[in-house]
Design a protein around this motif. Structure first.
Motif, PDB file in Angstrom:
ATOM      1  N   GLU A 234       3.619   6.893   1.710  1.00 52.54           N
ATOM      2  CA  GLU A 234       3.699   8.327   1.414  1.00 52.54           C
ATOM      3  C   GLU A 234       3.036   9.142   2.516  1.00 52.54           C
ATOM      4  OE1 GLU A 234       5.487   9.767  -0.841  1.00 52.54           O
ATOM      5  OE2 GLU A 234       6.161   7.806  -1.528  1.00 52.54           O
ATOM      6  N   ARG A 235       1.959   8.648   3.087  1.00 55.50           N
ATOM      7  CA  ARG A 235       1.326   9.350   4.216  1.00 55.50           C
ATOM      8  C   ARG A 235       2.294   9.481   5.382  1.00 55.50           C
ATOM      9  NH1 ARG A 235      -4.280   6.956   6.159  1.00 55.50           N
ATOM     10  NH2 ARG A 235      -4.237   8.859   7.434  1.00 55.50           N
ATOM     11  N   LEU A 236       3.010   8.409   5.666  1.00 59.29           N
ATOM     12  CA  LEU A 236       3.962   8.449   6.781  1.00 59.29           C
ATOM     13  C   LEU A 236       5.138   9.376   6.486  1.00 59.29           C
ATOM     14  CD1 LEU A 236       4.123   4.725   7.956  1.00 59.29           C
ATOM     15  CD2 LEU A 236       2.907   6.623   9.024  1.00 59.29           C
ATOM     16  N   ARG A 237       5.607   9.374   5.268  1.00 63.33           N
ATOM     17  CA  ARG A 237       6.704  10.287   4.913  1.00 63.33           C
ATOM     18  C   ARG A 237       6.262  11.741   5.022  1.00 63.33           C
ATOM     19  NH1 ARG A 237      11.300   9.466   2.310  1.00 63.33           N
ATOM     20  NH2 ARG A 237      10.910  11.179   0.853  1.00 63.33           N
ATOM     21  N   ALA A 238       5.017  11.996   4.658  1.00 61.96           N
ATOM     22  CA  ALA A 238       4.493  13.363   4.732  1.00 61.96           C
ATOM     23  C   ALA A 238       4.146  13.760   6.158  1.00 61.96           C
ATOM     24  CB  ALA A 238       3.260  13.498   3.833  1.00 61.96           C
ATOM     25  N   ALA A 239       3.779  12.789   6.986  1.00 71.16           N
ATOM     26  CA  ALA A 239       3.369  13.068   8.374  1.00 71.16           C
ATOM     27  C   ALA A 239       3.987  12.022   9.303  1.00 71.16           C
ATOM     28  CB  ALA A 239       1.846  13.067   8.489  1.00 71.16           C
ATOM     29  N   PRO A 240       5.282  12.157   9.637  1.00 72.78           N
ATOM     30  CA  PRO A 240       5.955  11.164  10.487  1.00 72.78           C
ATOM     31  C   PRO A 240       5.326  11.014  11.869  1.00 72.78           C
ATOM     32  CG  PRO A 240       7.555  12.625   9.439  1.00 72.78           C
ATOM     33  CD  PRO A 240       6.202  13.211   9.187  1.00 72.78           C
ATOM     34  N   ASP A 241       4.541  11.995  12.285  1.00 69.93           N
ATOM     35  CA  ASP A 241       3.873  11.885  13.587  1.00 69.93           C
ATOM     36  C   ASP A 241       2.824  10.778  13.598  1.00 69.93           C
ATOM     37  OD1 ASP A 241       2.494  13.653  11.758  1.00 69.93           O
ATOM     38  OD2 ASP A 241       1.140  14.164  13.392  1.00 69.93           O
TER      39      ASP A 241
ATOM     40  N   ARG B  99      15.413   7.727   5.696  1.00 72.14           N
ATOM     41  CA  ARG B  99      16.515   7.343   4.812  1.00 72.14           C
ATOM     42  C   ARG B  99      16.071   6.954   3.404  1.00 72.14           C
ATOM     43  NH1 ARG B  99      21.364   3.154   6.540  1.00 72.14           N
ATOM     44  NH2 ARG B  99      22.586   3.366   4.620  1.00 72.14           N
ATOM     45  N   TYR B 100      14.852   6.434   3.262  1.00 71.67           N
ATOM     46  CA  TYR B 100      14.442   5.895   1.966  1.00 71.67           C
ATOM     47  C   TYR B 100      13.170   6.556   1.455  1.00 71.67           C
ATOM     48  CZ  TYR B 100      17.880   2.365   3.169  1.00 71.67           C
ATOM     49  OH  TYR B 100      19.051   1.738   3.521  1.00 71.67           O
ATOM     50  N   ARG B 101      13.199   6.877   0.152  1.00 67.67           N
ATOM     51  CA  ARG B 101      12.034   7.481  -0.490  1.00 67.67           C
ATOM     52  C   ARG B 101      10.953   6.453  -0.764  1.00 67.67           C
ATOM     53  NH1 ARG B 101      12.683   8.266  -5.214  1.00 67.67           N
ATOM     54  NH2 ARG B 101      14.727   7.310  -5.554  1.00 67.67           N
TER      55      ARG B 101
ATOM     56  N   HIS C 294       0.859  -1.193   0.000  1.00 72.94           N
ATOM     57  CA  HIS C 294       0.000   0.000   0.000  1.00 72.94           C
ATOM     58  C   HIS C 294       0.894   1.241   0.000  1.00 72.94           C
ATOM     59  CE1 HIS C 294      -3.617  -2.399   0.905  1.00 72.94           C
ATOM     60  NE2 HIS C 294      -2.803  -3.125   1.648  1.00 72.94           N
ATOM     61  N   PRO C 295       1.533   1.539  -1.123  1.00 78.55           N
ATOM     62  CA  PRO C 295       2.512   2.640  -1.162  1.00 78.55           C
ATOM     63  C   PRO C 295       1.934   3.994  -0.771  1.00 78.55           C
ATOM     64  CG  PRO C 295       1.969   1.864  -3.380  1.00 78.55           C
ATOM     65  CD  PRO C 295       1.402   0.867  -2.427  1.00 78.55           C
ATOM     66  N   GLU C 296       0.622   4.165  -0.944  1.00 76.59           N
ATOM     67  CA  GLU C 296       0.026   5.440  -0.524  1.00 76.59           C
ATOM     68  C   GLU C 296       0.121   5.634   0.984  1.00 76.59           C
ATOM     69  OE1 GLU C 296      -3.134   2.516   0.330  1.00 76.59           O
ATOM     70  OE2 GLU C 296      -1.648   2.776  -1.271  1.00 76.59           O
TER      71      GLU C 296
END
Length: 409
Positions: free
Chosen positions: A263-270, A379-381, A258-260
Protein backbone atom coordinates in the motif's frame (compact mmCIF):
# COMPACT_ATOMS: atom_id res chain seq x y z
CA UNK A 1 21.10 -35.99 29.47
CA UNK A 2 20.21 -32.77 27.68
CA UNK A 3 21.36 -32.60 24.05
CA UNK A 4 23.75 -29.78 23.27
CA UNK A 5 22.33 -27.23 20.85
CA UNK A 6 24.25 -27.07 17.57
CA UNK A 7 26.58 -24.13 17.18
CA UNK A 8 25.82 -21.42 14.62
CA UNK A 9 28.71 -22.73 12.52
CA UNK A 10 27.34 -26.28 12.56
CA UNK A 11 23.88 -25.03 11.58
CA UNK A 12 25.31 -22.98 8.73
CA UNK A 13 27.39 -25.92 7.48
CA UNK A 14 24.28 -28.11 7.51
CA UNK A 15 22.41 -25.41 5.62
CA UNK A 16 25.17 -25.22 3.00
CA UNK A 17 25.04 -29.01 2.66
CA UNK A 18 21.35 -28.89 1.78
CA UNK A 19 19.46 -28.90 5.07
CA UNK A 20 16.15 -27.07 4.84
CA UNK A 21 16.41 -23.73 6.62
CA UNK A 22 13.36 -21.49 6.17
CA UNK A 23 15.16 -18.53 7.73
CA UNK A 24 18.98 -18.50 7.77
CA UNK A 25 19.23 -14.93 9.06
CA UNK A 26 19.16 -15.80 12.78
CA UNK A 27 22.05 -18.19 12.12
CA UNK A 28 23.94 -15.43 10.32
CA UNK A 29 23.31 -13.05 13.22
CA UNK A 30 24.66 -15.51 15.80
CA UNK A 31 27.73 -16.29 13.74
CA UNK A 32 28.37 -12.62 12.96
CA UNK A 33 28.24 -11.80 16.69
CA UNK A 34 30.36 -14.77 17.76
CA UNK A 35 32.95 -14.86 15.00
CA UNK A 36 32.53 -12.77 11.83
CA UNK A 37 35.31 -14.78 10.13
CA UNK A 38 35.42 -18.50 10.91
CA UNK A 39 36.94 -21.57 9.27
CA UNK A 40 34.60 -24.31 8.00
CA UNK A 41 36.29 -27.68 7.52
CA UNK A 42 33.42 -29.22 5.49
CA UNK A 43 33.37 -26.25 3.10
CA UNK A 44 37.15 -25.81 3.17
CA UNK A 45 36.59 -22.07 3.35
CA UNK A 46 36.48 -19.10 5.68
CA UNK A 47 32.89 -17.95 6.23
CA UNK A 48 32.69 -14.17 6.43
CA UNK A 49 29.50 -12.66 7.87
CA UNK A 50 30.42 -9.16 9.11
CA UNK A 51 29.80 -6.18 6.84
CA UNK A 52 33.21 -4.62 7.52
CA UNK A 53 35.02 -7.88 6.82
CA UNK A 54 33.03 -8.64 3.67
CA UNK A 55 33.63 -5.13 2.41
CA UNK A 56 37.37 -5.32 3.00
CA UNK A 57 37.57 -8.69 1.21
CA UNK A 58 35.99 -7.05 -1.83
CA UNK A 59 37.91 -3.78 -1.77
CA UNK A 60 41.40 -4.84 -0.67
CA UNK A 61 42.45 -6.08 -4.10
CA UNK A 62 46.08 -6.52 -3.07
CA UNK A 63 45.12 -9.05 -0.40
CA UNK A 64 41.99 -10.79 -1.70
CA UNK A 65 41.12 -11.72 -5.25
CA UNK A 66 38.72 -13.78 -7.37
CA UNK A 67 38.59 -17.54 -6.92
CA UNK A 68 39.13 -19.04 -10.36
CA UNK A 69 38.87 -22.77 -9.67
CA UNK A 70 37.43 -25.37 -7.32
CA UNK A 71 34.02 -25.97 -5.72
CA UNK A 72 31.79 -22.92 -5.62
CA UNK A 73 33.90 -20.95 -8.10
CA UNK A 74 32.77 -19.62 -11.46
CA UNK A 75 35.32 -21.74 -13.31
CA UNK A 76 32.55 -23.32 -15.39
CA UNK A 77 32.60 -20.21 -17.57
CA UNK A 78 36.34 -20.11 -18.16
CA UNK A 79 38.30 -16.89 -17.62
CA UNK A 80 35.96 -13.89 -17.50
CA UNK A 81 36.11 -10.29 -16.26
CA UNK A 82 35.16 -11.77 -12.89
CA UNK A 83 38.63 -13.35 -12.71
CA UNK A 84 40.57 -10.26 -13.80
CA UNK A 85 42.00 -7.44 -11.73
CA UNK A 86 43.75 -4.12 -12.07
CA UNK A 87 43.95 -2.35 -15.41
CA UNK A 88 42.87 -5.41 -17.38
CA UNK A 89 39.68 -5.69 -15.34
CA UNK A 90 38.91 -1.97 -15.56
CA UNK A 91 39.35 -1.78 -19.31
CA UNK A 92 37.57 -5.00 -20.20
CA UNK A 93 34.72 -4.34 -17.76
CA UNK A 94 34.29 -1.01 -19.55
CA UNK A 95 33.34 -2.94 -22.69
CA UNK A 96 30.30 -4.24 -20.85
CA UNK A 97 29.66 -1.02 -18.93
CA UNK A 98 29.26 1.10 -22.03
CA UNK A 99 26.42 -1.18 -23.10
CA UNK A 100 24.58 -1.86 -19.80
CA UNK A 101 25.73 0.94 -17.47
CA UNK A 102 25.53 3.78 -19.98
CA UNK A 103 23.02 6.27 -18.54
CA UNK A 104 21.89 7.32 -22.01
CA UNK A 105 21.20 3.69 -22.96
CA UNK A 106 19.44 3.04 -19.65
CA UNK A 107 17.20 6.06 -20.15
CA UNK A 108 16.71 5.44 -23.87
CA UNK A 109 17.04 2.27 -25.93
CA UNK A 110 17.31 -0.22 -23.06
CA UNK A 111 14.46 1.36 -21.13
CA UNK A 112 12.22 1.33 -24.20
CA UNK A 113 12.95 -2.33 -24.94
CA UNK A 114 12.48 -3.44 -21.33
CA UNK A 115 9.26 -1.42 -21.02
CA UNK A 116 7.89 -3.07 -24.15
CA UNK A 117 8.88 -6.51 -22.88
CA UNK A 118 7.30 -5.88 -19.46
CA UNK A 119 4.09 -4.77 -21.17
CA UNK A 120 4.04 -7.83 -23.43
CA UNK A 121 4.62 -10.20 -20.52
CA UNK A 122 2.14 -8.28 -18.38
CA UNK A 123 -0.55 -8.63 -21.04
CA UNK A 124 -0.40 -12.39 -20.49
CA UNK A 125 -1.19 -12.00 -16.78
CA UNK A 126 -4.84 -12.12 -15.62
CA UNK A 127 -6.89 -9.03 -16.43
CA UNK A 128 -9.53 -10.19 -13.92
CA UNK A 129 -8.91 -11.71 -10.50
CA UNK A 130 -6.95 -14.86 -11.17
CA UNK A 131 -3.88 -16.96 -10.40
CA UNK A 132 -0.58 -16.41 -12.19
CA UNK A 133 2.72 -18.27 -12.10
CA UNK A 134 4.72 -15.07 -11.71
CA UNK A 135 8.12 -16.69 -11.95
CA UNK A 136 7.35 -18.51 -15.20
CA UNK A 137 5.34 -15.64 -16.64
CA UNK A 138 7.40 -12.59 -15.67
CA UNK A 139 10.40 -12.73 -13.33
CA UNK A 140 12.44 -15.28 -15.32
CA UNK A 141 11.56 -14.45 -18.95
CA UNK A 142 12.13 -10.72 -18.43
CA UNK A 143 15.89 -10.75 -17.66
CA UNK A 144 16.41 -13.92 -19.71
CA UNK A 145 15.10 -12.22 -22.86
CA UNK A 146 16.98 -8.98 -22.18
CA UNK A 147 20.40 -10.59 -21.76
CA UNK A 148 19.79 -13.05 -24.60
CA UNK A 149 18.99 -10.14 -26.93
CA UNK A 150 22.03 -8.18 -25.79
CA UNK A 151 24.25 -11.16 -26.67
CA UNK A 152 22.05 -12.17 -29.67
CA UNK A 153 21.71 -15.56 -28.01
CA UNK A 154 17.91 -15.35 -28.34
CA UNK A 155 18.55 -16.75 -31.83
CA UNK A 156 19.53 -20.07 -30.17
CA UNK A 157 16.47 -22.09 -29.22
CA UNK A 158 18.25 -23.82 -26.33
CA UNK A 159 19.45 -20.71 -24.51
CA UNK A 160 16.97 -21.00 -21.57
CA UNK A 161 18.21 -24.50 -20.74
CA UNK A 162 21.84 -23.42 -21.17
CA UNK A 163 21.23 -20.65 -18.65
CA UNK A 164 19.65 -23.01 -16.14
CA UNK A 165 22.45 -25.58 -16.35
CA UNK A 166 25.26 -23.00 -16.24
CA UNK A 167 23.85 -21.16 -13.23
CA UNK A 168 23.42 -24.41 -11.34
CA UNK A 169 27.04 -25.47 -11.96
CA UNK A 170 28.60 -22.18 -10.86
CA UNK A 171 28.90 -20.61 -7.39
CA UNK A 172 25.79 -22.34 -6.04
CA UNK A 173 27.40 -25.77 -6.54
CA UNK A 174 29.48 -25.48 -3.36
CA UNK A 175 29.45 -29.26 -2.88
CA UNK A 176 30.64 -29.84 -6.46
CA UNK A 177 27.78 -32.21 -7.28
CA UNK A 178 29.18 -34.18 -10.26
CA UNK A 179 25.84 -34.45 -12.08
CA UNK A 180 25.20 -30.72 -11.77
CA UNK A 181 28.75 -29.99 -12.90
CA UNK A 182 28.41 -32.33 -15.89
CA UNK A 183 25.26 -30.54 -17.05
CA UNK A 184 27.09 -27.23 -16.80
CA UNK A 185 30.01 -28.53 -18.85
CA UNK A 186 27.63 -29.83 -21.51
CA UNK A 187 25.88 -26.45 -21.65
CA UNK A 188 29.22 -24.67 -22.08
CA UNK A 189 30.16 -26.98 -24.94
CA UNK A 190 26.86 -26.32 -26.70
CA UNK A 191 27.22 -22.57 -26.20
CA UNK A 192 30.75 -22.62 -27.58
CA UNK A 193 29.59 -24.55 -30.65
CA UNK A 194 26.79 -22.06 -31.25
CA UNK A 195 29.08 -19.07 -30.74
CA UNK A 196 31.77 -20.14 -33.23
CA UNK A 197 29.86 -19.03 -36.35
CA UNK A 198 28.19 -16.16 -34.45
CA UNK A 199 31.60 -14.68 -33.54
CA UNK A 200 32.76 -14.96 -37.15
CA UNK A 201 29.65 -13.10 -38.31
CA UNK A 202 30.02 -10.35 -35.71
CA UNK A 203 33.69 -9.81 -36.52
CA UNK A 204 32.82 -9.39 -40.20
CA UNK A 205 29.60 -7.43 -39.76
CA UNK A 206 29.17 -6.09 -36.18
CA UNK A 207 25.78 -4.95 -34.99
CA UNK A 208 24.47 -2.89 -32.09
CA UNK A 209 24.78 -5.51 -29.37
CA UNK A 210 27.09 -6.71 -26.59
CA UNK A 211 28.43 -9.68 -28.57
CA UNK A 212 29.52 -7.32 -31.34
CA UNK A 213 31.27 -5.13 -28.75
CA UNK A 214 33.21 -8.14 -27.47
CA UNK A 215 34.13 -9.19 -31.01
CA UNK A 216 35.44 -5.81 -32.15
CA UNK A 217 36.96 -4.05 -29.13
CA UNK A 218 40.74 -4.03 -28.67
CA UNK A 219 42.81 -4.30 -25.49
CA UNK A 220 46.50 -3.38 -25.74
CA UNK A 221 46.22 -3.34 -29.51
CA UNK A 222 44.63 -6.78 -29.84
CA UNK A 223 41.07 -8.01 -30.10
CA UNK A 224 39.73 -10.41 -27.50
CA UNK A 225 40.32 -14.05 -28.38
CA UNK A 226 37.43 -16.30 -29.38
CA UNK A 227 37.94 -18.21 -26.12
CA UNK A 228 37.60 -15.04 -24.05
CA UNK A 229 34.50 -13.96 -25.96
CA UNK A 230 32.87 -17.33 -25.37
CA UNK A 231 33.71 -17.34 -21.65
CA UNK A 232 32.32 -13.88 -21.04
CA UNK A 233 29.19 -14.46 -23.13
CA UNK A 234 28.40 -17.62 -21.17
CA UNK A 235 28.98 -15.76 -17.91
CA UNK A 236 26.71 -12.87 -18.93
CA UNK A 237 23.96 -15.31 -19.90
CA UNK A 238 23.81 -16.69 -16.35
CA UNK A 239 24.85 -13.66 -14.28
CA UNK A 240 22.50 -11.31 -16.13
CA UNK A 241 19.43 -13.23 -15.02
CA UNK A 242 19.81 -14.51 -11.45
CA UNK A 243 19.68 -11.21 -9.58
CA UNK A 244 16.67 -9.77 -11.41
CA UNK A 245 14.68 -13.00 -11.36
CA UNK A 246 15.23 -13.78 -7.70
CA UNK A 247 15.00 -10.15 -6.55
CA UNK A 248 11.56 -9.81 -8.12
CA UNK A 249 10.42 -13.08 -6.54
CA UNK A 250 11.72 -11.97 -3.14
CA UNK A 251 10.24 -8.48 -3.48
CA UNK A 252 6.79 -9.69 -4.48
CA UNK A 253 6.83 -12.34 -1.77
CA UNK A 254 7.82 -9.72 0.78
CA UNK A 255 5.06 -7.38 -0.33
CA UNK A 256 2.42 -10.11 -0.05
CA UNK A 257 3.63 -10.95 3.46
CA UNK A 258 3.69 -7.25 4.35
CA UNK A 259 0.63 -5.77 2.58
CA UNK A 260 1.13 -2.42 4.30
CA UNK A 261 4.35 -2.06 2.29
CA UNK A 262 2.46 -2.76 -0.95
CA UNK A 263 0.00 0.00 0.00
CA UNK A 264 2.91 2.38 0.65
CA UNK A 265 4.21 1.75 -2.85
CA UNK A 266 0.79 2.22 -4.42
CA UNK A 267 0.40 5.50 -2.57
CA UNK A 268 3.96 6.64 -3.34
CA UNK A 269 5.31 4.97 -6.53
CA UNK A 270 8.45 7.09 -6.26
CA UNK A 271 9.52 4.67 -3.50
CA UNK A 272 9.98 1.85 -6.03
CA UNK A 273 13.77 2.41 -6.38
CA UNK A 274 14.08 2.33 -2.60
CA UNK A 275 12.00 -0.86 -2.45
CA UNK A 276 14.29 -2.53 -5.00
CA UNK A 277 17.38 -1.62 -2.96
CA UNK A 278 15.66 -2.77 0.23
CA UNK A 279 14.79 -6.24 -1.02
CA UNK A 280 18.38 -6.69 -2.23
CA UNK A 281 19.43 -5.92 1.35
CA UNK A 282 16.67 -7.72 3.23
CA UNK A 283 16.63 -10.90 1.13
CA UNK A 284 19.70 -10.76 -1.09
CA UNK A 285 19.04 -13.03 -4.10
CA UNK A 286 22.78 -13.73 -4.39
CA UNK A 287 23.66 -14.70 -0.84
CA UNK A 288 27.36 -15.41 -1.26
CA UNK A 289 30.46 -14.60 -3.26
CA UNK A 290 33.75 -16.50 -3.26
CA UNK A 291 37.24 -14.99 -2.98
CA UNK A 292 40.70 -16.23 -2.07
CA UNK A 293 43.59 -14.81 -0.12
CA UNK A 294 46.40 -13.72 -2.44
CA UNK A 295 48.85 -13.44 0.45
CA UNK A 296 48.88 -14.39 4.12
CA UNK A 297 46.38 -12.06 5.74
CA UNK A 298 44.43 -11.19 8.87
CA UNK A 299 40.69 -10.56 8.63
CA UNK A 300 38.29 -10.12 11.52
CA UNK A 301 40.86 -11.52 13.92
CA UNK A 302 41.42 -14.67 11.84
CA UNK A 303 44.78 -15.58 10.28
CA UNK A 304 44.21 -16.61 6.67
CA UNK A 305 46.88 -18.34 4.58
CA UNK A 306 47.59 -17.41 0.98
CA UNK A 307 45.42 -19.46 -1.37
CA UNK A 308 42.66 -20.20 1.13
CA UNK A 309 39.05 -19.69 0.03
CA UNK A 310 36.61 -17.22 1.55
CA UNK A 311 32.83 -17.34 1.20
CA UNK A 312 31.56 -13.80 1.67
CA UNK A 313 27.99 -14.12 2.94
CA UNK A 314 26.31 -11.08 1.42
CA UNK A 315 22.97 -11.91 3.03
CA UNK A 316 24.63 -11.71 6.45
CA UNK A 317 26.55 -8.51 5.69
CA UNK A 318 23.38 -6.80 4.47
CA UNK A 319 21.74 -7.39 7.86
CA UNK A 320 24.66 -6.20 9.96
CA UNK A 321 23.09 -3.86 12.57
CA UNK A 322 26.33 -1.86 12.71
CA UNK A 323 25.47 -0.56 9.22
CA UNK A 324 21.71 -1.06 8.79
CA UNK A 325 19.53 -0.14 11.79
CA UNK A 326 16.69 -2.56 12.57
CA UNK A 327 18.09 -4.88 9.89
CA UNK A 328 15.43 -7.61 10.04
CA UNK A 329 12.60 -5.18 9.21
CA UNK A 330 11.47 -4.96 5.57
CA UNK A 331 11.01 -1.24 4.94
CA UNK A 332 10.41 -0.10 1.34
CA UNK A 333 11.24 3.47 2.35
CA UNK A 334 14.62 2.66 3.92
CA UNK A 335 16.58 4.05 0.95
CA UNK A 336 14.12 6.78 -0.04
CA UNK A 337 16.86 9.42 -0.01
CA UNK A 338 19.76 7.35 -1.37
CA UNK A 339 18.55 4.47 -3.54
CA UNK A 340 20.80 5.07 -6.55
CA UNK A 341 24.15 4.82 -4.69
CA UNK A 342 23.20 1.30 -3.54
CA UNK A 343 23.73 0.08 -7.11
CA UNK A 344 27.24 1.54 -7.33
CA UNK A 345 30.53 0.86 -5.50
CA UNK A 346 29.96 3.83 -3.14
CA UNK A 347 26.82 2.52 -1.41
CA UNK A 348 26.89 0.23 1.64
CA UNK A 349 24.68 -2.43 0.02
CA UNK A 350 26.63 -5.63 -0.65
CA UNK A 351 24.16 -7.38 -2.95
CA UNK A 352 26.36 -6.56 -5.95
CA UNK A 353 29.77 -7.16 -4.37
CA UNK A 354 32.05 -4.21 -3.85
CA UNK A 355 35.16 -2.39 -4.99
CA UNK A 356 36.30 -2.90 -8.57
CA UNK A 357 34.29 -6.10 -8.78
CA UNK A 358 30.92 -4.47 -8.16
CA UNK A 359 28.54 -6.18 -10.59
CA UNK A 360 28.54 -4.44 -13.99
CA UNK A 361 24.88 -5.34 -14.46
CA UNK A 362 23.55 -3.74 -11.26
CA UNK A 363 21.94 -0.78 -13.03
CA UNK A 364 20.37 -3.04 -15.64
CA UNK A 365 18.93 -5.26 -12.90
CA UNK A 366 17.64 -2.16 -11.11
CA UNK A 367 15.87 -0.95 -14.25
CA UNK A 368 14.29 -4.34 -14.96
CA UNK A 369 12.92 -4.75 -11.43
CA UNK A 370 11.70 -1.15 -11.28
CA UNK A 371 9.79 -1.33 -14.56
CA UNK A 372 8.23 -4.67 -13.64
CA UNK A 373 7.12 -3.31 -10.27
CA UNK A 374 5.71 -0.12 -11.76
CA UNK A 375 3.64 -2.22 -14.16
CA UNK A 376 2.26 -4.45 -11.40
CA UNK A 377 1.52 -1.56 -9.05
CA UNK A 378 -0.37 0.26 -11.80
CA UNK A 379 -2.37 -2.80 -12.78
CA UNK A 380 -3.23 -4.55 -9.51
CA UNK A 381 -4.81 -3.31 -6.30
CA UNK A 382 -3.73 -6.27 -4.24
CA UNK A 383 -1.67 -9.47 -4.37
CA UNK A 384 -2.07 -12.63 -2.33
CA UNK A 385 -0.56 -16.11 -2.33
CA UNK A 386 -2.44 -18.75 -4.29
CA UNK A 387 -2.31 -21.54 -1.74
CA UNK A 388 0.38 -22.04 0.89
CA UNK A 389 3.10 -19.35 1.02
CA UNK A 390 6.23 -20.57 -0.78
CA UNK A 391 9.36 -21.38 1.21
CA UNK A 392 12.69 -19.86 0.18
CA UNK A 393 15.43 -22.28 -0.81
CA UNK A 394 19.12 -22.13 -1.66
CA UNK A 395 22.39 -21.29 0.05
CA UNK A 396 24.37 -19.15 -2.41
CA UNK A 397 21.38 -18.23 -4.60
CA UNK A 398 18.18 -17.85 -2.60
CA UNK A 399 14.51 -17.27 -3.38
CA UNK A 400 11.28 -19.23 -3.55
CA UNK A 401 11.54 -21.86 -6.32
CA UNK A 402 8.19 -20.71 -7.69
CA UNK A 403 5.64 -18.02 -6.97
CA UNK A 404 1.94 -18.46 -7.67
CA UNK A 405 -0.05 -15.33 -6.86
CA UNK A 406 -3.70 -14.39 -6.89
CA UNK A 407 -3.82 -11.04 -8.67
CA UNK A 408 -6.60 -8.55 -7.91
CA UNK A 409 -7.00 -5.80 -10.58
Amino acid sequence: MTATAPTALAELEAFAAGASTPDPYPIYARLRAESPVVWSAPLQAWLVTGWAEVTRAFKDAATFGPLSSGAGSSAIYGRTILHMSGDEHRRKAAIVARRIRNRRELRGTLRERISALVSALGDELPAAPGVADIRAGLTTPLPLTVIAELTTMHEAVNFPQWYHDLAGASVSNVSRDPAVHARGVAAREEIDAWLDPAIARKRADPGDDLLSDLCTVEYEGQRLSDTEIKSNTAFFLAAGIETTDRALVNLLGGLVRHPEQWERLRAAPDLVPSAVAEVLRWKAPVQGSVRQALVDASLGGASIAAGEKLILLLGAANRDPAVFPDPDTFDVGRFADNADPQFTPVGPLRAFGGGEHTCSGSLLAKLEVELAMEHLLDRYRRLSFAGEPPVDAGFMLRSAPDLHLLLHP
